[in-house]
Design a protein around this motif. Sequence first.
Motif, PDB file in Angstrom:
ATOM      1  N   THR A  61      45.609  76.697  74.738  1.00 54.27           N
ATOM      2  CA  THR A  61      46.187  77.905  74.414  1.00 54.27           C
ATOM      3  C   THR A  61      45.799  77.817  72.760  1.00 54.27           C
ATOM      4  OG1 THR A  61      47.799  75.668  72.756  1.00 54.27           O
ATOM      5  CG2 THR A  61      48.527  77.365  74.872  1.00 54.27           C
ATOM      6  N   GLU A  62      44.592  77.146  72.312  1.00 54.14           N
ATOM      7  CA  GLU A  62      43.984  76.909  71.037  1.00 54.14           C
ATOM      8  C   GLU A  62      42.670  78.284  70.774  1.00 54.14           C
ATOM      9  OE1 GLU A  62      43.641  73.735  68.717  1.00 54.14           O
ATOM     10  OE2 GLU A  62      45.369  72.695  69.871  1.00 54.14           O
ATOM     11  N   SER A  63      42.697  78.326  70.319  1.00 52.34           N
ATOM     12  CA  SER A  63      41.520  78.950  69.516  1.00 52.34           C
ATOM     13  C   SER A  63      40.282  78.743  68.685  1.00 52.34           C
ATOM     14  CB  SER A  63      41.418  80.378  69.041  1.00 52.34           C
ATOM     15  OG  SER A  63      42.808  81.363  69.980  1.00 52.34           O
TER      16      SER A  63
ATOM     17  N   TRP B 202      37.576  83.965  60.378  1.00 60.12           N
ATOM     18  CA  TRP B 202      38.234  84.538  59.115  1.00 60.12           C
ATOM     19  C   TRP B 202      37.296  84.518  58.235  1.00 60.12           C
ATOM     20  CZ3 TRP B 202      42.073  86.569  61.384  1.00 60.12           C
ATOM     21  CH2 TRP B 202      42.862  85.352  62.530  1.00 60.12           C
TER      22      TRP B 202
ATOM     23  N   PRO C 212      38.735  83.777  65.287  1.00 59.87           N
ATOM     24  CA  PRO C 212      38.486  82.552  66.226  1.00 59.87           C
ATOM     25  C   PRO C 212      38.225  83.349  67.745  1.00 59.87           C
ATOM     26  CG  PRO C 212      40.687  82.636  64.920  1.00 59.87           C
ATOM     27  CD  PRO C 212      39.880  84.688  64.801  1.00 59.87           C
TER      28      PRO C 212
ATOM     29  N   PRO D  45      41.591  81.606  73.679  1.00 61.07           N
ATOM     30  CA  PRO D  45      41.456  81.086  75.192  1.00 61.07           C
ATOM     31  C   PRO D  45      40.419  81.658  76.139  1.00 61.07           C
ATOM     32  CG  PRO D  45      43.551  79.906  74.536  1.00 61.07           C
ATOM     33  CD  PRO D  45      42.578  81.873  73.306  1.00 61.07           C
TER      34      PRO D  45
ATOM     35  N   TYR E 101      37.812  76.334  61.823  1.00 69.14           N
ATOM     36  CA  TYR E 101      39.157  76.319  61.669  1.00 69.14           C
ATOM     37  C   TYR E 101      40.234  75.474  61.995  1.00 69.14           C
ATOM     38  CZ  TYR E 101      42.010  79.777  64.367  1.00 69.14           C
ATOM     39  OH  TYR E 101      43.049  80.424  64.839  1.00 69.14           O
TER      40      TYR E 101
ATOM     41  N   GLN F 194      40.138  71.425  63.094  1.00 70.62           N
ATOM     42  CA  GLN F 194      39.876  71.477  64.406  1.00 70.62           C
ATOM     43  C   GLN F 194      38.749  70.600  63.937  1.00 70.62           C
ATOM     44  OE1 GLN F 194      39.668  75.149  66.082  1.00 70.62           O
ATOM     45  NE2 GLN F 194      41.641  74.901  67.248  1.00 70.62           N
TER      46      GLN F 194
ATOM     47  N   GLU G 167      43.733  88.364  57.695  1.00 69.58           N
ATOM     48  CA  GLU G 167      44.242  89.239  58.397  1.00 69.58           C
ATOM     49  C   GLU G 167      43.086  89.614  59.212  1.00 69.58           C
ATOM     50  OE1 GLU G 167      45.775  94.115  59.629  1.00 69.58           O
ATOM     51  OE2 GLU G 167      46.472  92.928  57.746  1.00 69.58           O
TER      52      GLU G 167
ATOM     53  N   TYR H 139      41.718  73.549  54.503  1.00 70.76           N
ATOM     54  CA  TYR H 139      42.595  74.119  54.624  1.00 70.76           C
ATOM     55  C   TYR H 139      43.414  74.418  54.280  1.00 70.76           C
ATOM     56  CZ  TYR H 139      46.397  74.325  57.736  1.00 70.76           C
ATOM     57  OH  TYR H 139      47.377  74.490  58.604  1.00 70.76           O
TER      58      TYR H 139
ATOM     59  N   LYS I  87      56.228  79.062  63.693  1.00 69.34           N
ATOM     60  CA  LYS I  87      55.219  78.466  63.708  1.00 69.34           C
ATOM     61  C   LYS I  87      55.032  76.989  63.728  1.00 69.34           C
ATOM     62  CE  LYS I  87      57.350  78.130  58.400  1.00 69.34           C
ATOM     63  NZ  LYS I  87      56.340  78.191  57.657  1.00 69.34           N
TER      64      LYS I  87
ATOM     65  N   ILE J 234      48.916  77.661  63.520  1.00 73.66           N
ATOM     66  CA  ILE J 234      47.538  77.854  63.310  1.00 73.66           C
ATOM     67  C   ILE J 234      46.299  78.419  64.060  1.00 73.66           C
ATOM     68  CG2 ILE J 234      45.659  75.557  61.859  1.00 73.66           C
ATOM     69  CD1 ILE J 234      48.815  74.187  61.486  1.00 73.66           C
ATOM     70  N   THR J 235      46.105  77.100  65.188  1.00 72.57           N
ATOM     71  CA  THR J 235      45.094  77.932  66.020  1.00 72.57           C
ATOM     72  C   THR J 235      45.824  78.343  67.325  1.00 72.57           C
ATOM     73  OG1 THR J 235      44.844  75.500  66.212  1.00 72.57           O
ATOM     74  CG2 THR J 235      43.336  76.134  63.974  1.00 72.57           C
ATOM     75  N   GLU J 236      46.890  78.191  67.779  1.00 72.82           N
ATOM     76  CA  GLU J 236      46.866  78.542  68.946  1.00 72.82           C
ATOM     77  C   GLU J 236      47.374  79.948  69.528  1.00 72.82           C
ATOM     78  OE1 GLU J 236      49.758  75.228  70.772  1.00 72.82           O
ATOM     79  OE2 GLU J 236      49.688  74.404  69.354  1.00 72.82           O
ATOM     80  N   SER J 237      47.271  79.924  70.566  1.00 68.96           N
ATOM     81  CA  SER J 237      48.110  81.912  70.775  1.00 68.96           C
ATOM     82  C   SER J 237      48.971  81.472  71.187  1.00 68.96           C
ATOM     83  CB  SER J 237      47.544  82.248  71.509  1.00 68.96           C
ATOM     84  OG  SER J 237      45.801  82.583  71.329  1.00 68.96           O
TER      85      SER J 237
ATOM     86  N   PRO K 270      46.726  83.912  67.363  1.00 69.37           N
ATOM     87  CA  PRO K 270      47.099  83.585  65.599  1.00 69.37           C
ATOM     88  C   PRO K 270      46.809  84.494  64.511  1.00 69.37           C
ATOM     89  CG  PRO K 270      45.433  82.291  66.660  1.00 69.37           C
ATOM     90  CD  PRO K 270      45.260  83.006  66.891  1.00 69.37           C
ATOM     91  N   GLY K 271      47.822  85.213  63.696  1.00 70.27           N
ATOM     92  CA  GLY K 271      47.992  85.958  62.681  1.00 70.27           C
ATOM     93  C   GLY K 271      47.726  87.560  63.182  1.00 70.27           C
TER      94      GLY K 271
END
Lengths: 565, 565
Positions: free
Chosen positions: A74-76, A97, A102, A105, A127, A130, A390, A533, B31, B73-76, B105-106
């Motif tokens: 589920t992560e970018s 950013w 990012p 997936p 990112y 990570q 953003e 971070y 979050k 943070i890094t997940e969708s 994210p965002g």
Amino acid sequence: MLKLLALYFFTTLIHVPITEAKIREYNWEVKYEYKSPDCFRKQVITINGLSPGPTILAQQGDTVIVNVTNKLITESFAIHWHGIRQRGTPWSDGTAWVTQCPIGPGDTVTYEFKADRPGTYVYHAHYGMQRTAGLYGSIQVSLPDGVEEPFAYDFDQSILLNDWYHQSTSAQATGLTSIPYMWVGEPQSLLIQGKGKFNCSSVTLPTNICNTTNPECSPYVITVIPGKTYRLRIASLTALSALSFQIEGHKMTVVEADGYNVEPFEVDKLYIYSGETYSVIIKADQDPSRNYWATTNVISRHPNTPPGLAIFTYEPNEPQQSPPTVPPAGPVWNDTADQFAQSQALKARQGYIHTPPPTSDRTLVFLTTQNTINGYTRWAVNNVSLDIPETPFLIALKYNLPNAMDQTPPPDTYDSLNYDINNVAKNKNATSSTAIYRLKFNTTVDVIMQNANTMKMSHSETHPWHLHGHDFWVLGNGIGKFDLKEDTKKFNLVNPVMKNTVPVFPFGWTALRFQADNPGVWAFHCHIEPHFYLGMGVAFEAGVEKVGKLPTFIMGCGQSRGLLN
Amino acid sequence: MLKLLALYFFTTLIHVPITEAKIREYNWEVKYEYKSPDCFRKQVITINGLSPGPTILAQQGDTVIVNVTNKLITESFAIHWHGIRQRGTPWSDGTAWVTQCPIGPGDTVTYEFKADRPGTYVYHAHYGMQRTAGLYGSIQVSLPDGVEEPFAYDFDQSILLNDWYHQSTSAQATGLTSIPYMWVGEPQSLLIQGKGKFNCSSVTLPTNICNTTNPECSPYVITVIPGKTYRLRIASLTALSALSFQIEGHKMTVVEADGYNVEPFEVDKLYIYSGETYSVIIKADQDPSRNYWATTNVISRHPNTPPGLAIFTYEPNEPQQSPPTVPPAGPVWNDTADQFAQSQALKARQGYIHTPPPTSDRTLVFLTTQNTINGYTRWAVNNVSLDIPETPFLIALKYNLPNAMDQTPPPDTYDSLNYDINNVAKNKNATSSTAIYRLKFNTTVDVIMQNANTMKMSHSETHPWHLHGHDFWVLGNGIGKFDLKEDTKKFNLVNPVMKNTVPVFPFGWTALRFQADNPGVWAFHCHIEPHFYLGMGVAFEAGVEKVGKLPTFIMGCGQSRGLLN
């Protein structure tokens, strides 16, 4: 050999005749896997099953193409090619950013860039937190055929140093942005080329989770042939720790730092800060009948982590045979003078001096502090903590999307006269912003990094600052408050070393100069993962209007969603 | 009261005159936060700081708008509105890779849908294993003004049941897709409306990580006024466990299931499977001078998790006062006959019967099995395990992107004659595919769910199957292999209950009928989180050509990257 085999199986190298610039193409699959790098089993982000990932090998002038597929669940993520200047390809810098959205997936994207300078570099996730999950590796850029290094060696080897945490990066990140603040603490172990040894008996854990006999955490071995000379390319990608590195009974000659030849100097132990790379020359000239310890120790912070141990073995000894000695003690962790001395010893090598411009067009004085914003702990530059925008800065500026970020310029300096760097600030509050520094293209910029007391009495830390897209001259450093009149006079304009990462010592300053000659938007930040971070960084824009058409792979988030066609 | 206050503070409710359909607008920030729902501190995905998230309150015919911002943070993620049929808004179903790209994210996206049927529903994350991280809540849709329920009550309350794991969802997901396979195991605790109690003294953990006196894990309290009647809207969103729910000394009358009025029947304990919702009527007619236990227990699997406990308190007793009794024992976990009997008792309520079509146009017979694919453990339907597509099905089909998914139709049935459902399959291998079932629009479809032995001898599990976008009639169920000739004759075509989730019992079958009258693409899957994650599901397409213009918020991944303009 194993490494070569791994490279053979897990990457695709396209060879074209060596007389011309080559394309080095890699296909990477990034995913979570359970690994036990220090005997403790945890989730690690791997590349083609490896952490550290495959070493990128290129020759100066080659084009490197990395096709990356996100197989995280589920992560970018984003991958930064640390030390590669990305001239003409600012969108390939891999900084979430700042230069790109990012990578989502399931997506496959292609990073393409030129290895335009020889030397030792690294790559790593850029990112959130990570990088601490294990997504990193080495880059070696060799000289063109027929061009020789000014130092001789028989063999060449990359060694990545890291500190290692058992908590997941996500859990760490959540703790850092919680009230109350949960600091990540000291690492559980130190890794040498991805291998460490946690003391499993110190905790009550089943052996399938922690087992010191697990072959995954057998010590890393540096194998040498008696009498031969070795170039060790040592890089640190620690989350937090400054490190020393030494090889029992062997002197090391430092010859390269961050891709630049330096005036050789000999050390027993090398101090190395997160984001730095060094090449050292070592001769296999000791008693070959036994093995030796290669060790790494935490410095600059009170160590609460045992040394990382590898084995330096002479052929044909049994490689995994423990040396007959106890591992040598590391240096005194808070011997700042000695650490400082190594920084001072770094000079550009005769014959390889890039003379800096004699003056600068603009001077930025950056006070870096630990702060509080709405009860949250943050880090700030001139009292402004960097917020995630953003829309990535590069896209927002290239496409002129003013709503995508704050427009009030962040301050060029701080109130030096009235700020006591040696004490806890009276007002710990800071602000946060997505504003960045706009530099005039092709101008020369000085940056004075000024370190100060943290929120704890009589406490200041070492911060390694890394600049993307450029190398800078290190004009000087010192302890205390930088004096704009006096200290500038002592700048080394003769043979300053060029680097991309440099430490700023506790209560001290470091002065850098660089030319804003690379069109794009570039992060400049503390390389300690939780510090950046928490906002300890800035971004520099220069010549963004000269940047070519942005590739769509960097888009898809914020206001760049509409730019994908 | 606190809940109302929370709603007031954390959501925006726009009230327009009650004579017409209203818009219910919510602004949610999603979050990670540290929470201790069962006294053990771990990362939880919260909505506006809450887990369970805010309850959505709407009246039949209202439009619900939920503006969701991803502050992970890094997940969708994606949020599914479970039980809402999304007629006319299939893009708002919130099922990652089926109806939408994950929300990055965002990003802020807007889900908008009609609450077109009254009843009790839930919402939850529908991506990877994220539901287990706490991203869920209740939906109550009340009748229009002036329309009465066929049952009376004074107060209305939602109670969400869950099982709870201390391992992160990411760690669980990685383990499930590892070789060797790492099963998630039994949950550490059961939560009633987000509160449970883990026995901290059973493990060696510092009190800041596990502390049974933490007010965050004080038991959930159901407060009643003596003599009053309560409607409890009980929903289960367990990751794995089938549950029973009971209130000491009080009978419950079941009146609603999955949004449909059922012929009332009285129970001591309610069996409830993941994805199901029930309304029960309970009278506060017992000795009001003391408190009572409300308990939930694991059924269907050998329990290795203590019961979840809440307190049922009569005003004005001290709410947190433990009842004077030991909590009542739960039912025998493997009393399948009793569980089966409750399923049999569910009939549409007189006066509220929706008569099913007498015949179907197509019959799908789905054998569901645990399998092995290339050494990985998976679950499959007719020997095909569902793979995640590159581009969400809805987008791929609406835009006719044939390369986005496999085109060979998955099988309508299995080799029933030669398959022994009572034994471990001789060949455990399966295939995997991104192909889906294309249904003719407006036809009637029967689905026979056939359960079988797993890869372990004499072992079969209860699977709750959930259909998106539709309610189905439950025509019958039984133990053993479904007989297409004989069992169809026994179908209840008179007063079958309509549901969106139904259990299939060990070694048993359940027969469903539904009308493919909702244009879109819809998941139909086992609601056990790791089972669907490992491929135990299918997708149905019907009338996709009738779907209106897809909103861009669902796009941005795979081949839909180019569709954002």
